[in-house]
Design a protein around this motif. Structure first.
Motif, PDB file in Angstrom:
ATOM      1  N   THR A  77      -6.317  -3.507   4.205  1.00 57.59           N
ATOM      2  CA  THR A  77      -5.052  -3.158   4.851  1.00 57.59           C
ATOM      3  C   THR A  77      -3.909  -3.533   3.922  1.00 57.59           C
ATOM      4  O   THR A  77      -3.837  -4.663   3.441  1.00 57.59           O
ATOM      5  CB  THR A  77      -4.891  -3.896   6.191  1.00 57.59           C
ATOM      6  N   GLU A  78      -3.049  -2.588   3.660  1.00 55.62           N
ATOM      7  CA  GLU A  78      -1.948  -2.831   2.725  1.00 55.62           C
ATOM      8  C   GLU A  78      -1.090  -4.011   3.184  1.00 55.62           C
ATOM      9  O   GLU A  78      -0.717  -4.110   4.351  1.00 55.62           O
ATOM     10  CB  GLU A  78      -1.079  -1.580   2.600  1.00 55.62           C
ATOM     11  N   GLY A  79      -0.803  -4.908   2.238  1.00 48.65           N
ATOM     12  CA  GLY A  79       0.032  -6.067   2.534  1.00 48.65           C
ATOM     13  C   GLY A  79      -0.734  -7.279   3.017  1.00 48.65           C
ATOM     14  O   GLY A  79      -0.141  -8.348   3.184  1.00 48.65           O
ATOM     15  N   SER A 176      -7.521 -13.674  -5.824  1.00 51.01           N
ATOM     16  CA  SER A 176      -7.081 -13.763  -4.433  1.00 51.01           C
ATOM     17  C   SER A 176      -5.563 -13.625  -4.391  1.00 51.01           C
ATOM     18  O   SER A 176      -4.858 -14.169  -5.248  1.00 51.01           O
ATOM     19  CB  SER A 176      -7.499 -15.100  -3.818  1.00 51.01           C
ATOM     20  N   GLY A 177      -5.060 -12.900  -3.403  1.00 55.74           N
ATOM     21  CA  GLY A 177      -3.616 -12.711  -3.305  1.00 55.74           C
ATOM     22  C   GLY A 177      -3.264 -11.690  -2.255  1.00 55.74           C
ATOM     23  O   GLY A 177      -4.095 -11.296  -1.422  1.00 55.74           O
ATOM     24  N   VAL A 178      -2.007 -11.249  -2.307  1.00 53.04           N
ATOM     25  CA  VAL A 178      -1.474 -10.291  -1.335  1.00 53.04           C
ATOM     26  C   VAL A 178      -1.412  -8.924  -2.005  1.00 53.04           C
ATOM     27  O   VAL A 178      -0.904  -8.774  -3.116  1.00 53.04           O
ATOM     28  CB  VAL A 178      -0.082 -10.728  -0.847  1.00 53.04           C
ATOM     29  N   THR A 179      -1.919  -7.922  -1.301  1.00 55.35           N
ATOM     30  CA  THR A 179      -1.953  -6.566  -1.840  1.00 55.35           C
ATOM     31  C   THR A 179      -0.635  -5.856  -1.583  1.00 55.35           C
ATOM     32  O   THR A 179       0.111  -6.178  -0.652  1.00 55.35           O
ATOM     33  CB  THR A 179      -3.091  -5.766  -1.189  1.00 55.35           C
ATOM     34  N   SER A 180      -0.370  -4.863  -2.410  1.00 51.21           N
ATOM     35  CA  SER A 180       0.811  -4.023  -2.222  1.00 51.21           C
ATOM     36  C   SER A 180       0.371  -2.674  -1.648  1.00 51.21           C
ATOM     37  O   SER A 180      -0.783  -2.488  -1.273  1.00 51.21           O
ATOM     38  CB  SER A 180       1.542  -3.825  -3.553  1.00 51.21           C
ATOM     39  N   LEU A 181       1.299  -1.726  -1.606  1.00 46.20           N
ATOM     40  CA  LEU A 181       0.969  -0.390  -1.136  1.00 46.20           C
ATOM     41  C   LEU A 181       0.000   0.293  -2.102  1.00 46.20           C
ATOM     42  O   LEU A 181       0.016   0.035  -3.308  1.00 46.20           O
ATOM     43  CB  LEU A 181       2.236   0.456  -1.012  1.00 46.20           C
ATOM     44  N   GLU A 182      -0.833   1.172  -1.559  1.00 48.30           N
ATOM     45  CA  GLU A 182      -1.715   1.942  -2.425  1.00 48.30           C
ATOM     46  C   GLU A 182      -0.877   2.955  -3.207  1.00 48.30           C
ATOM     47  O   GLU A 182       0.132   3.462  -2.718  1.00 48.30           O
ATOM     48  CB  GLU A 182      -2.784   2.653  -1.610  1.00 48.30           C
ATOM     49  N   VAL A 183      -1.303   3.229  -4.423  1.00 52.23           N
ATOM     50  CA  VAL A 183      -0.603   4.196  -5.271  1.00 52.23           C
ATOM     51  C   VAL A 183      -1.187   5.584  -5.094  1.00 52.23           C
ATOM     52  O   VAL A 183      -0.458   6.580  -5.053  1.00 52.23           O
ATOM     53  CB  VAL A 183      -0.674   3.753  -6.744  1.00 52.23           C
ATOM     54  N   LEU A 184      -2.523   5.660  -4.989  1.00 51.87           N
ATOM     55  CA  LEU A 184      -3.206   6.929  -4.772  1.00 51.87           C
ATOM     56  C   LEU A 184      -3.943   6.866  -3.440  1.00 51.87           C
ATOM     57  O   LEU A 184      -4.604   5.884  -3.132  1.00 51.87           O
ATOM     58  CB  LEU A 184      -4.188   7.217  -5.906  1.00 51.87           C
ATOM     59  N   SER A 185      -3.826   7.931  -2.657  1.00 51.51           N
ATOM     60  CA  SER A 185      -4.460   7.954  -1.339  1.00 51.51           C
ATOM     61  C   SER A 185      -5.899   8.432  -1.437  1.00 51.51           C
ATOM     62  O   SER A 185      -6.337   8.976  -2.471  1.00 51.51           O
ATOM     63  CB  SER A 185      -3.673   8.870  -0.392  1.00 51.51           C
ATOM     64  N   LEU A 198      -3.891   3.682 -11.869  1.00 54.11           N
ATOM     65  CA  LEU A 198      -3.348   2.590 -11.048  1.00 54.11           C
ATOM     66  C   LEU A 198      -3.609   2.866  -9.570  1.00 54.11           C
ATOM     67  O   LEU A 198      -3.261   3.922  -9.043  1.00 54.11           O
ATOM     68  CB  LEU A 198      -1.844   2.435 -11.296  1.00 54.11           C
ATOM     69  N   LEU A 199      -4.211   1.878  -8.890  1.00 55.39           N
ATOM     70  CA  LEU A 199      -4.544   2.021  -7.478  1.00 55.39           C
ATOM     71  C   LEU A 199      -3.646   1.153  -6.590  1.00 55.39           C
ATOM     72  O   LEU A 199      -3.186   1.593  -5.548  1.00 55.39           O
ATOM     73  CB  LEU A 199      -6.015   1.657  -7.243  1.00 55.39           C
ATOM     74  N   THR A 200      -3.417  -0.088  -6.985  1.00 51.37           N
ATOM     75  CA  THR A 200      -2.542  -0.982  -6.225  1.00 51.37           C
ATOM     76  C   THR A 200      -2.258  -2.211  -7.093  1.00 51.37           C
ATOM     77  O   THR A 200      -2.675  -2.266  -8.259  1.00 51.37           O
ATOM     78  CB  THR A 200      -3.185  -1.403  -4.892  1.00 51.37           C
ATOM     79  N   ARG A 201      -1.572  -3.184  -6.534  1.00 57.55           N
ATOM     80  CA  ARG A 201      -1.281  -4.447  -7.234  1.00 57.55           C
ATOM     81  C   ARG A 201      -1.609  -5.608  -6.296  1.00 57.55           C
ATOM     82  O   ARG A 201      -1.501  -5.485  -5.075  1.00 57.55           O
ATOM     83  CB  ARG A 201       0.178  -4.527  -7.668  1.00 57.55           C
TER      84      ARG A 201
END
Length: 392
Positions: A77-79, A176-185, A198-201
């Motif tokens: 889940t994003e975020g 381990s960390g917090v994900t950002s928005l996906e770049v490609l759906s 690039l998929l996410t950060r």
């Protein structure tokens, strides 16, 4: 402060015009002005160094595809916070499963050829010992065996590559960390280039880094105090920090400086520093501006006076010191850091000096004064104010 000096000059000029201390209208002696003094004594004082800082994640990584294919699924889940090793994306594995099967078949094929070459070598070697075949035929058979062995090794390497590529279809979190928005759906075609992989950060928020800059003069002065032994602290390499949010709220966990640049920025004249700060509640976010204060730095045997007692003279800063004969003497001083309502005095005062803290406007250099207690001075000031109101 300049207004105070103007008042001192005006008072001095008026007194001189009236004939000095005894120049009152009735020719009587004017009483010496009443002042409050403080006998300065050395004491340990915590120093305060505060700078503007900006929060960054302690680790920030880009999640990129390492094989090309159709993006089948996003599994997070994003975020949200993910752990190292969690599955984030799934790329269509079918082509890579087929590549693994093909590589396995090639390994089996080359192993069969190697087995045939080994059997042929045993037969030819036995015949060569009985002089039944030529040396040339023996050498050709040995070369065929060695080539078969190398071919098997190459096939096994191709199989390892195919299996690695198959594993890359499962994109996992490297930290381990917090994900950002996906770049490609999901359903997109991803590649391995900079523009389509690039998929996410993921940003690691516990701990966070706070980057800040210290003016070179201030840092050099701090180092000089350290080297002289005037400070009490852990060490130059272990400096604790406190973080204050923009609202003034203090972050509950202190951090430690973990990086100091080895050079001065020529454009800003500052030294870059970085502190690592625990952030278990995720209160500090990347990009946030904060104030960062160095902690646990104590100036040993410091002499401090109220800021109001320090005057600006033509030759620099000065204070009035009352000697044993109750005469006020101007004393040049070199001030240091401001701590609350006091100045740290670097030079000019010694323990036991009585510094005028109240009534400076009435003091003349070299003139006698009357030292009173603070409560007495306050009562007399209140009485004069009441008398003035009564005369009205």
């Amino acid at each position: 402060m300049m207004a105070l000096l103007g008042a001192v000059s005006a008072y001095t000029g008026t007194a001189a015009a009236q004939g000095g201390p005894g120049g009152g209208p009735g020719g009587g002696q004017m009483p010496p002005p009443e002042v409050v003094v403080r006998a300065v004594q050395p004491k340990d004082m915590p120093l305060s160094y505060e700078f503007a800082g900006r929060v960054n994640g302690s680790r920030e990584v880009e999640i990129r595809a390492r094989v090309a294919g159709i993006l089948l699924e996003r599994t997070y889940t994003e975020g949200e916070t993910v752990k190292q090793g969690d599955l984030l994306f799934l790329i269509d594995p079918a082509p890579y499963e087929a590549a693994v099967a093909r590589a396995e078949a090639m390994v089996q094929q080359e192993q069969a050829r190697l087995a045939q070459a080994e059997r042929e070598w045993k037969r030819i070697a036995s015949l060569f010992e009985r002089n039944a075949v030529s040396a040339r035929e023996r050498d050709e058979t040995l070369s065929t065996l060695e080539l078969a062995r190398a071919t098997v090794a190459g096939a096994r390497a191709e199989l390892r590559t195919a299996r690695i590529n198959l594993d890359y279809t499962k994109v996992e979190a490297p930290i381990s960390g917090v994900t950002s928005l996906e770049v490609l759906s999901e359903g997109s075609l991803v590649g391995t280039g900079m523009d389509n992989s690039l998929l996410t950060r993921i940003t690691q928020l516990d701990p966070v880094y706070v980057n800040f800059a210290v003016p070179d003069a201030e840092m050099i002065a701090l180092y000089n105090l350290m080297d002289s032994g005037a400070l009490r602290m852990q060490s130059r390499d272990k400096i604790a920090v406190q973080v204050k949010l923009g609202s003034g709220v203090v972050h509950p966990q202190n951090g430690m400086v973990n990086f100091t640049d080895s050079s001065i920025d020529p454009q800003t004249g500052t030294i870059r520093m970085r502190a690592s700060v625990p952030n278990p509640d995720k209160r500090l976010l990347p990009g946030q501006f904060v104030r960062i204060a160095l902690q646990d730095i104590v100036l040993k045997d410091a002499i401090a006076v109220p800021q109001a007692s320090v005057l600006q003279a033509a030759q620099g800063m000065m204070v009035y010191v009352v000697n044993a004969q109750s005469v006020a003497e101007p004393r040049p001083v070199r001030i240091g850091q401001a701590l609350g309502s006091e100045w740290v005095i670097r030079e000019g005062l010694k323990p036991g000096d009585r510094v005028v803290t109240e009534g400076m406007i009435k003091v003349r250099p070299g003139a006698p004064v009357k030292v009173v207690e603070p409560a007495q001075a306050a009562n007399q000031a209140s009485g004069k104010a009441a008398a003035g109101q009564g005369n009205r």
